[in-house]
Scaffold this active site. Structure first.
Site: not given
Length: 359
Positions: A176, A189, A259
């Protein structure tokens, strides 16, 4: 109709509730991701995993366990693994250009992978989202010391060494965040990072490890980052990135795991705010095999139930198609071979040797 269980869900506590059991039984649920809040001690974790497997023997129990700042279980005997940057630093501590630093670093990375995989498997956890293949440009707020190095060649060899250790413990791996999250400063995020470099520049640097590791990676997690010179959508929602580039050009054949759908980077597609169901459908249609929704089980968990129902309805309406190939890629992430229990592992010569090698 082919079966396909693409959703990875989570639970709120250290034991299953009735609502958790119902969600785990849902045919679209293929994985469970654990967090620190789901951990009390090893005994509790083993009981939890055993109950999950009694409901769904083929469910993939996963966790973000990389070492350094990202390691969910840290007490009751779990080894505190170093951040991946420690192995890059070891590599650079070379004695007079002899390559001894590189050799020591690759061996230590394999030791860390083995310890990481064996400890998790001793507690009946199947899979960890590791290693990070992002390059350490020194800019990213969210990657930082989670990356091995700035040089994609070092990253690839150290990651391959770590994956060798995981494999010795019977565990698959996850590279990743494809094609690279290291160049952007923003954290996906809470934001949608934009990387304005050309495809050529990204392929030459950040995405190079994915090509060099195409025979070794079991799964890949794309970044919630937009690369506007390549596609207007974040990589995890882009068929161009996943099908044309990752699978077509770089030759990757394993599972693609989006994700977390609850991250800010997943909630805006084509400039429009979308529901979790719309995001999941977009990810699946772009080429993802699995889609995690994290931290929405807290409280009444309504978002989780809405996603299960919404994805079911979207399947019935033909808005996405169940893929037998995706399901096979999911099942291939389950661990291989018997796991040592904790006490046997602690006394195992391979494990004791590995502990000595970890920086």
């Amino acid at each position: 109709m082919s079966h396909h269980a693409p959703l990875i869900l989570d639970i709120a506590g250290t034991a299953l509730t009735e609502a958790d059991r119902v969600r785990l039984e849902h045919p679209l649920t293929g994985g469970l991701i654990l967090f620190q809040r789901n951990w009390h001690d090893r005994e509790q974790l083993e009981l939890l995993c055993a109950e999950v497997k009694s409901i769904r023997p083929d469910i993939l129990i996963c966790v973000d366990h990389e070492g350094g700042p990202v390691q969910r279980f840290r007490t009751d005997g779990f080894t505190h693994l170093p951040p991946m940057r420690a192995f890059g630093e070891m590599w650079m501590k070379d004695k007079g250009g002899t390559g001894t630093g590189a050799m020591a670093a690759t061996n230590a990375a394999t030791a860390a992978g083995y310890v990481l995989g064996a400890e998790l498997r001793a507690c009946a956890v199947d899979f960890s989202f590791t290693p990070v293949l992002d390059l350490d440009y020194g800019e990213s707020s969210v990657i930082g010391k989670r990356a091995f190095h700035r040089d994609p060649r070092l990253v690839s060899v150290l990651a391959k060494s770590l994956m060798h250790g995981l494999l010795r413990a019977g565990m698959a791996n996850c590279g990743k965040h494809f094609p690279g999250h290291g160049f952007v400063t923003a954290d996906s995020h809470v934001d949608i990072p934009v990387d304005k470099r050309s495809l050529k520049a990204i392929l030459a640097e950040d995405a190079a490890p994915y090509e060099w590791l195409s025979t070794t990676l079991s799964s890949v997690m794309p970044a919630h980052v937009i690369y506007p010179k390549v596609d207007s959508r974040p990589a995890g929602f882009s068929s161009r990135w996943l099908n044309d580039i990752l699978r077509g050009q770089l030759g990757f054949g394993g599972a693609v795991i989006s994700d977390d759908l609850s991250m800010a980077g997943a909630r805006l597609i084509d400039g429009r705010e979308v529901s979790f169901t719309e995001a999941a459908v977009a990810a699946l249609n772009a080429g993802c095999d699995l889609v995690p929704l994290c931290n929405q089980s807290l409280g009444d968990g309504r978002a989780v139930d809405e996603l299960l129902a919404g994805l079911d309805e979207a399947l019935a309406k033909g808005q996405w198609r169940a893929s037998e190939a995706s399901e096979q890629r999911r099942l291939a992430l389950l661990p291989v071979g018997p796991a040592l229990d904790w006490d046997s592992l602690m006394a195992h010569p391979d494990y004791m040797r590995a502990l000595d090698l970890i920086p």
